[in-house]
Every structure is written in structure tokens, then in C-alpha cells.
Design an enzyme around this catalytic site. Structure first.
Site, PDB file in Angstrom:
ATOM      1  CE1 TYR A 127     -34.610 -43.041  30.981  1.00 20.04           C
ATOM      2  CE2 TYR A 127     -36.412 -43.422  32.564  1.00 20.04           C
ATOM      3  CZ  TYR A 127     -34.982 -43.567  32.095  1.00 20.04           C
ATOM      4  OH  TYR A 127     -34.450 -44.274  32.707  1.00 20.04           O
ATOM      5  CE  LYS A 178     -31.358 -44.238  35.678  1.00 26.91           C
ATOM      6  NZ  LYS A 178     -31.904 -45.223  34.907  1.00 26.91           N
TER       7      LYS A 178
HETATM    8  P1  FBP Z   1     -33.928 -50.136  34.973  1.00 24.74           P
HETATM    9  O1  FBP Z   1     -32.557 -50.555  34.554  1.00 24.74           O
HETATM   10  O2  FBP Z   1     -34.577 -51.274  35.776  1.00 24.74           O
HETATM   11  O3  FBP Z   1     -34.772 -49.864  33.374  1.00 24.74           O
HETATM   12  O4  FBP Z   1     -34.033 -48.782  35.598  1.00 24.74           O
HETATM   13  C1  FBP Z   1     -33.768 -47.572  35.162  1.00 24.74           C
HETATM   14  C2  FBP Z   1     -35.211 -46.698  35.413  1.00 24.74           C
HETATM   15  O5  FBP Z   1     -34.930 -45.401  34.797  1.00 24.74           O
HETATM   16  C3  FBP Z   1     -35.421 -46.507  36.757  1.00 24.74           C
HETATM   17  O6  FBP Z   1     -34.794 -45.877  37.620  1.00 24.74           O
HETATM   18  C4  FBP Z   1     -36.941 -46.316  36.599  1.00 24.74           C
HETATM   19  O7  FBP Z   1     -37.702 -46.995  37.749  1.00 24.74           O
HETATM   20  C5  FBP Z   1     -37.353 -47.244  35.214  1.00 24.74           C
HETATM   21  O8  FBP Z   1     -35.953 -47.192  34.503  1.00 24.74           O
HETATM   22  C6  FBP Z   1     -38.274 -46.321  34.582  1.00 24.74           C
HETATM   23  O9  FBP Z   1     -38.852 -47.152  33.530  1.00 24.74           O
HETATM   24  P2  FBP Z   1     -39.679 -46.621  32.383  1.00 24.74           P
HETATM   25  O10 FBP Z   1     -38.994 -46.771  31.203  1.00 24.74           O
HETATM   26  O11 FBP Z   1     -40.806 -47.777  32.354  1.00 24.74           O
HETATM   27  O12 FBP Z   1     -40.309 -45.567  32.860  1.00 24.74           O
END
Ligand code: FBP
Length: 250
Positions: free
Chosen positions: A142, A173
Site C-alpha cells: 500500500y 495485494k
Molecule cells: P478490505 O477488502 O476490507 O479492504 O480488506 C483488505 C485489507 O488489506 C485488509 O487485509 C486490511 O485490514 C485492510 O484492507 C487495510 O485497510 P487500510 O487500507 O485502511 O489500511
């Protein structure tokens, strides 16, 4: 041919994973209701809904994992409380994940954060140990922090995908870019590392979310690793069925 480490999580080369680590990442009052606050509710969706894997933090796995769906243990995590440049540190070992029955391990890297080097380094150690044990290392990548203006442009999402490849991730991911054409550049940049779309907050309608999934599969990604759009849905099984139809053409 060498077996794909991701194979426990694949069906015909495709996959849908259910993520449930939001209790730590966001807190129960942000994401949960009376149903999905209970991890057994989500464990049940994973097995009855035909998911190819479930993602838990170790504490939830220790109490609720029932062995019916291949397990991925998230090895790091953070709460939503600290402010500033994001960093997520390891709090579970690969060895412990294996003892819980994990067939894969997950780790979040905040690409672009001032602390990215810490996460690169921890993921590097984890990847090597996971591979020694024959497990895939899956990177949640991310882009985040002051240096990152948007986390969904073609440029930044493909950078995330490529960073995962370069760091040795078996799968990445990543966020959706908004259309199949730009997302397919991210899939190319991953150059063989499996690509999963991360879901995000529940979309306003089922169709809004499903059209993203169609775009992801049209871009030749492996599948989705999603949470809120499934277990926050009033009918999670119906949503699972619609996802299966798109991902596997079943
Ligand atoms: P979601 O499909 O609910 O977004 O889950 C994916 C995920 O990567 C989870 O594994 C993690 O808890 C969350 O999103 C992280 O969210 P953020 O973008 O707020 O950090």
C-alpha cells in the site's frame, strides 16, 4: 516443473481470498456489527462461500481457525491510532504461523513511507524463511505517507506491484486503479508474481464492487483478497457466489 508456492490458494490458476484483520487495523466499532464481530461468522463464510484462503492475525487464528480453508497468517499489523508516517512491524514469526497451520504468510509494506526500509527489511527476512519452509510470502503493498499523493494511479499501483516482484513476493495485494487497461500494466509489472485486488471499504452497491472485480479479471490478475465487501454485505453468501462466477466463470 517446480510447484507454485501459491498453489494451496489457487483453483485453475485463480483465487479469491477472504481478509479479516480489520479488527486490528481499524478497530471493531469502525468495521464490525453484531454479526461480523464474531470471527466464527467469517470463518463460516470462508468455508461455505468457497473461498480459497482466509487471512487472520495469529490471535484470531489461535481461537477460531477451523482448518476448512487454507490459512494465511498476517505477520505484521498496526492500529489506526498512531498518526504520522505509517509503519507496521512484525508481531508473529513464520514458525508460529506454520504451527497454527498456515499455508502462507502475509505482510504489509507501506511503499513510500519514511519507514519503508524497515518493512522492506522485515519482509526480506520473512520471505527467505517462508521459502525455506515452502510457503508463499504475500505482500500487501500500500503506497502511503506524505510522499504519496494518490494510491490508485496507474503509476503508483504498478510501482507497488513491481516492488513486490523485486522484493521476492509470491503474490501482491494491491489497490485497483479504476479500469482494466491501467490495471493490466500493474499485472505486467508484477511479471509473474500473482496479483490480487484489495477490496477497500464497502462499495455503495454490489454492482459497483463487482464491476471492479470484472476489471481486475479482465486485466488477467489472479483474483481478489477482500474483506469488508463480503462480510459487511447483508448476504455474504450471495456476494461470494457472484465473485465465484466472475473469477472462475463458474
Ligand atoms: P478490505 O477488502 O476490507 O479492504 O480488506 C483488505 C485489507 O488489506 C485488509 O487485509 C486490511 O485490514 C485492510 O484492507 C487495510 O485497510 P487500510 O487500507 O485502511 O489500511
Amino acid at each position: 516443473m517446480k510447484q507454485d508456492r501459491m498453489s494451496p490458494f489457487l483453483k485453475d490458476g485463480k483465487s479469491m481470498l477472504l481478509a479479516y484483520d480489520q479488527g486490528l487495523e481499524h478497530g471493531p466499532s469502525t468495521d464490525f456489527d453484531d454479526r461480523n464481530v464474531d470471527p466464527s461468522f467469517v470463518m463460516d463464510i470462508a468455508s461455505k462461500g468457497g473461498f480459497n484462503g482466509i487471512v487472520f492475525q495469529k490471535g484470531v487464528a489461535e481461537r477460531f481457525y477451523d482448518g476448512k480453508v487454507p490459512l494465511i497468517i498476517k505477520l505484521n499489523g498496526k492500529s489506526s491510532l498512531p498518526k504520522g508516517e505509517p509503519v507496521s512491524r512484525q508481531e508473529c514469526s513464520v514458525e508460529h504461523a506454520v504451527s497454527l497451520g498456515a499455508k502462507g504468510v502475509g505482510y504489509t509494506i507501506y511503499l513510500g513511507s519514511q519507514h519503508e526500509a524497515v518493512m522492506f527489511s522485515e519482509f526480506g527476512q520473512i520471505q527467505e524463511e517462508a521459502h525455506r519452509r515452502g510457503l508463499p510470502a504475500i505482500a500487501w503493498i500500500y503506497p502511503r505517507g506524505e510522499a504519496v499523493k494518490s494510491d490508485t494511479t496507474k503509476e503508483i499501483v504498478s510501482y507497488a506491484a513491481r516492488a513486490g516482484l523485486e522484493l521476492g513476493a509470491d503474490a501482491v495485494k494491491i489497490k485497483y486503479t479504476g479500469d482494466a487497461e491501467s490495471f493490466s500494466w500493474a499485472v505486467k509489472a508484477a511479471a509473474g508474481a500473482k496479483v490480487f485486488m484489495s477490496g477497500g471499504p464497502k462499495a455503495p452497491t454490489d454492482e459497483d464492487f463487482l464491476s471492479q472485480v470484472r476489471g481486475v479479471m479482465g486485466a488477467r490478475a489472479t483474483g481478489v483478497a477482500v474483506g469488508r465487501n463480503v462480510w459487511q454485505n447483508p448476504d455474504p453468501m450471495a456476494m461470494a457466489g457472484k465473485l465465484k462466477a466472475i473469477i472462475f466463470g463458474a
